[in-house]
Design a protein around this motif. Structure first.
Motif, mmCIF file in Angstrom:
data_model
loop_
_atom_site.group_PDB
_atom_site.id
_atom_site.type_symbol
_atom_site.label_atom_id
_atom_site.label_comp_id
_atom_site.label_asym_id
_atom_site.label_seq_id
_atom_site.Cartn_x
_atom_site.Cartn_y
_atom_site.Cartn_z
ATOM 1 N N LEU A 1 0.830 -1.215 0.000
ATOM 2 C CA LEU A 1 0.000 0.000 0.000
ATOM 3 C C LEU A 1 0.859 1.258 0.000
ATOM 4 N N GLN B 1 -2.504 -1.150 -5.586
ATOM 5 C CA GLN B 1 -3.856 -1.434 -5.115
ATOM 6 C C GLN B 1 -4.086 -2.945 -5.000
ATOM 7 N N TRP C 1 -14.514 -4.317 6.747
ATOM 8 C CA TRP C 1 -13.611 -3.251 6.291
ATOM 9 C C TRP C 1 -13.681 -3.080 4.769
ATOM 10 N N MET C 2 -13.718 -4.225 4.043
ATOM 11 C CA MET C 2 -13.811 -4.179 2.575
ATOM 12 C C MET C 2 -15.066 -3.440 2.136
ATOM 13 N N GLU D 1 -16.801 -1.249 3.829
ATOM 14 C CA GLU D 1 -16.694 0.175 4.190
ATOM 15 C C GLU D 1 -15.870 0.942 3.158
ATOM 16 N N LYS D 2 -14.858 0.264 2.585
ATOM 17 C CA LYS D 2 -13.982 0.892 1.593
ATOM 18 C C LYS D 2 -14.530 0.776 0.166
ATOM 19 N N GLY D 3 -15.730 0.197 0.039
ATOM 20 C CA GLY D 3 -16.340 0.058 -1.288
ATOM 21 C C GLY D 3 -15.756 -1.065 -2.114
ATOM 22 N N ILE D 4 -15.082 -2.017 -1.460
ATOM 23 C CA ILE D 4 -14.509 -3.177 -2.166
ATOM 24 C C ILE D 4 -15.482 -4.336 -1.996
#
Length: 728
Positions: free
Chosen positions: A545, A550, A578-579, A581-584
């Protein structure tokens, strides 16, 4: 279509005004008359000679002219040709015979040629006129100048009034100029004729548009012609619009092409299957399936039948998107409508099936192709070879390769590399190097991909030193290892657990100028996760990171698998949160890892919660999802839920694994659901799966108790065969 759209397309076409046409006025000037023809008068001596010549050819019209006119040859001059034509112009056959006789002796003057052209067109023999003109310009093409065209045009106009007065003669000349690639001269002729009140036909203008549409600069000129010519009276037809639709699609202006299609209907221009097909195929190229399906509906609503070209493009798009089931459905529709697939369609589908791993379906399509006497080409064979090799079916690949050679199809570097990669994946390095040598012997040069496949195969067998030697050999041949080569070497080292050497190779990559990418880091993270060293995996993620790389969904799935294998299921759930929340967006594999571990713990409530969460996020379950859930529910004796999931997965086209069959059979038998258990056992055997020894024991006893001696013996033999090693 609204007025705004109409103005938009008009403005777009105006923007392509060509420099070739900008000098011409868009208004038509008053027409001027064609000049009177006034040839040079013959002398008394010439008049007498022409009279004798004319009388002779009229009297002996049925004889061979070269024999009859032999006495006249020494005195024959170019002017005599025109004077004789004046006397015989109403006898078209005689005109042609005499002109050909004269032409054999010397080239006719431009004036004489123009006169014969006028007579041919007036006699409705446009084909002869075209032939004469084309031969003339073809002969002059090596020394052709713009002045020649202008001079010829002047002579054609000069002879027009008295020798034919048929405007088709200008159409023929215009067509020949276009066919000769003299587009600027053709447009100049078009505008010059306007001053005489003559308009070139729309068919001839369409020929110009067609020839211009073959390259980028020509397309711009075609767009300009299409926009300007209606201002002087040309009425474009369906073919004209179809050509421009093709031009717009060639420029990547698919939406503008779609607008023009709508404008055609607005203007009352008939749209045909070519009109729709051009735009549909344009949308196929840019991957807009929604637009494609809408236009297909519209096409059918108009009573038009999709052609092979349209079906081919749609199937290609669907295969590219991995929608192979839908592609096969389109193939069936194609056949139902009487449109028979060709080698292109079959090859596209074969390639599509192979890419999604369904080699069985690809092979079935390949066999069908041969049954229908459609000869597979080089691409079809290579696609099938790739499919077999990717799924480890090297025996089938070897057989197909031999068939390909017997058919006289010469393999190239791609074919050999595909086979070499297949053998390397199967661990048959001897065969792989044999093919490499065969490839070199045939004069083909192994490329970086070939060597990368060999390096990968060697690493998987633990031959890291040999793989390094191969890299040096590759460098000696002037082939520079690339990021894929290094990643392959790192992956191979990780597979055999030599992670220290893998990290060292990654450091060498930096020194060589090949910076580690997401795949490099993900490969090493996977190795650390499998070793249970989650802290080191996390450290690699932070490094990755910090370098601006990415992570992909594969990276996150590697971490998820690591958490699950280490028993850190709560950390796995936090990772999914978490994914999101990050839009993943997680995929089925992400959820499968968690569900599998909860099933192992026999915590079906948590498993069900994960499954529901998967649906909430719009993630579609895959084959593994269902098999994990079925085994989990069977283990927890939730047979009703297991049976429901079994039915659902079959409806979706997924198949059970051997482990799922075993779990279902045992689960139903323990719940005394003997009918369901027996049905699944028979189904399992038909699928070629191996049942557990315990299940064979159950059904041997059941059939023995029922007196089914033949089935009992059959099952005994089958069990002995399948478990011979274990028994001994």
């Amino acid at each position: 279509m609204n007025r705004a759209t109409s103005i938009s397309i008009s403005s777009y076409l105006h923007s392509f005004h060509s420099r070739f046409l900008s000098s011409y006025s868009s208004t038509i000037t008053p027409t001027r008359p064609f000049p009177d023809y006034s040839p040079r008068n013959p002398s008394i001596k010439d008049t007498q000679f022409v009279h004798q010549l004319t009388t002779t050819i009229k009297l002996h019209r049925a004889d061979i002219l070269r024999r009859v006119l032999k006495p006249y040859e020494p005195r024959f001059k170019p002017d005599h040709l025109i004077w004789v034509l004046m006397d015989i112009k109403n006898d078209y056959k005689l005109v042609l015979d005499f002109f050909h006789w004269a032409h054999l002796r010397r080239d006719p003057t431009l004036e004489a040629l123009c006169i014969v052209l006028q007579i041919s067109v007036a006699s409705r023999d446009l084909r002869m006129a075209h032939k004469l003109l084309f031969e003339f310009w073809d002969k002059k093409k090596m020394k052709l100048f713009v002045d020649d065209v202008m001079h010829f045009t002047d002579k054609l106009i000069y002879t027009y009034k008295d020798w034919g007065s048929d405007p088709n003669v200008f159409d023929v000349f215009f067509q020949v100029l276009v066919e000769a690639g003299l587009f600027v001269e053709a447009t100049k002729l078009f505008h010059k004729l306007l001053s005489y009140g003559v308009l070139v036909s729309v068919d001839s203008c369409n020929l110009l548009l067609t020839r211009l549409s073959n390259d980028f600069d020509g397309i711009k000129m075609a767009m300009s012609v299409f926009n300007e010519y209606p201002e002087v009276g040309v009425c474009w037809n369906t073919m004209s619009y179809n050509i421009i639709l093709h031009c717009l699609c060639q420029l990547g202006k698919i939406r503008e092409a779609h607008n023009l299609l709508i404008q055609m209907e607005f203007k009352g221009i008939v749209t045909d299957v070519v009109s729709y097909g051009t735009v549909i195929c344009g949308y196929c190229r840019i991957g807009e399936l929604g637009k494609v399906l809408k236009l297909m509906e519209e096409l059918r609503r108009m009573g038009l039948k999709p052609n092979k070209y349209i079906y081919n493009n749609i199937i290609s798009l669907l295969c590219k998107d991995g929608a192979i089931v839908e592609a096969e459905r389109v193939l069936k529709e194609m056949r139902n409508h009487g449109v028979f697939p060709d080698s292109v369609v079959y090859t596209t589908l074969i390639s599509g099936f192979c890419k999604c791993g369904n080699v069985l379906a690809a092979n079935k399509m390949f066999d069908e192709m041969r049954r229908k006497k459609i000869v597979p080409d080089f691409v079809a064979y290579t696609s099938m070879l790739h499919g077999f090799c990717q799924t480890g079916k090297v025996v089938e690949a070897r057989r197909l390769f031999a068939e390909m050679l017997n058919r006289g199809l010469e393999p190239d570097e791609v074919t050999y590399t595909t086979l070499i990669d297949g053998y390397c994946k199967a661990g048959e390095m001897g065969e792989a190097f044999s093919l490499h040598n065969q490839m070199v012997h045939k004069g083909l040069t192994p490329n970086v991909v070939t060597y990368t496949a060999l390096v990968d195969g060697l690493c998987k067998q633990g031959e890291v030193d040999v793989a390094n030697e191969l890299l040096h050999e590759m460098a000696d041949k002037g082939l520079q290892p690339n990021i894929y080569t290094y990643n392959t070497l790192i992956n191979g080292l990780c597979k055999i657990g030599n992670i220290v050497q893998a990290v060292k190779i990654m450091e060498e990559m930096d020194m060589a100028g090949f910076y580690p990418d997401t795949i490099t880091y993900t490969t090493l993270m996977d190795a650390y996760c499998k070793m249970g060293e989650m802290a080191k995996a996390h450290e690699l993620l932070r490094t990755m990171l910090s370098k601006g790389l990415q992570p992909t969904i594969v990276t996150f799935n590697v971490l998820m698998n690591g958490f699950c294998m280490s028993g850190m299921l709560e950390d796995g759930e936090r990772l999914i949160k978490w994914m999101l929340e990050k839009g993943i967006k997680p995929n089925a594999t992400t959820f499968n890892s968690l569900m599998k571990q909860y099933c192992i713990r026999n915590d079906m409530r948590a498993t069900t919660d994960i499954y529901k969460g998967m649906h909430t996020q719009g993630v579609i379950p895959d084959k593994n999802t269902y098999n994990i859930l079925i085994k989990g529910h069977c283990k927890a004796r939730n047979m009703k839920e297991a049976w429901f999931l079994h039915k659902e997965m079959v409806e979706k086209g997924f198949s059970l694994t051997a482990a799922s069959y075993n779990a279902l059979v045992k689960g139903f038998y323990k719940r005394k659901k003997f009918v369901e258990a027996r049905k699944l056992f028979e189904e399992m055997r038909m699928q070629g799966f191996v049942a557990e020894k315990e299940i064979y024991d159950i059904f041997v006893d059941v059939n023995y108790d029922e007196g089914n001696w033949e089935t009992t013996l059959e099952l005994c033999d089958e069990a002995i065969e399948k478990y011979l090693v274990e028994k001994t």
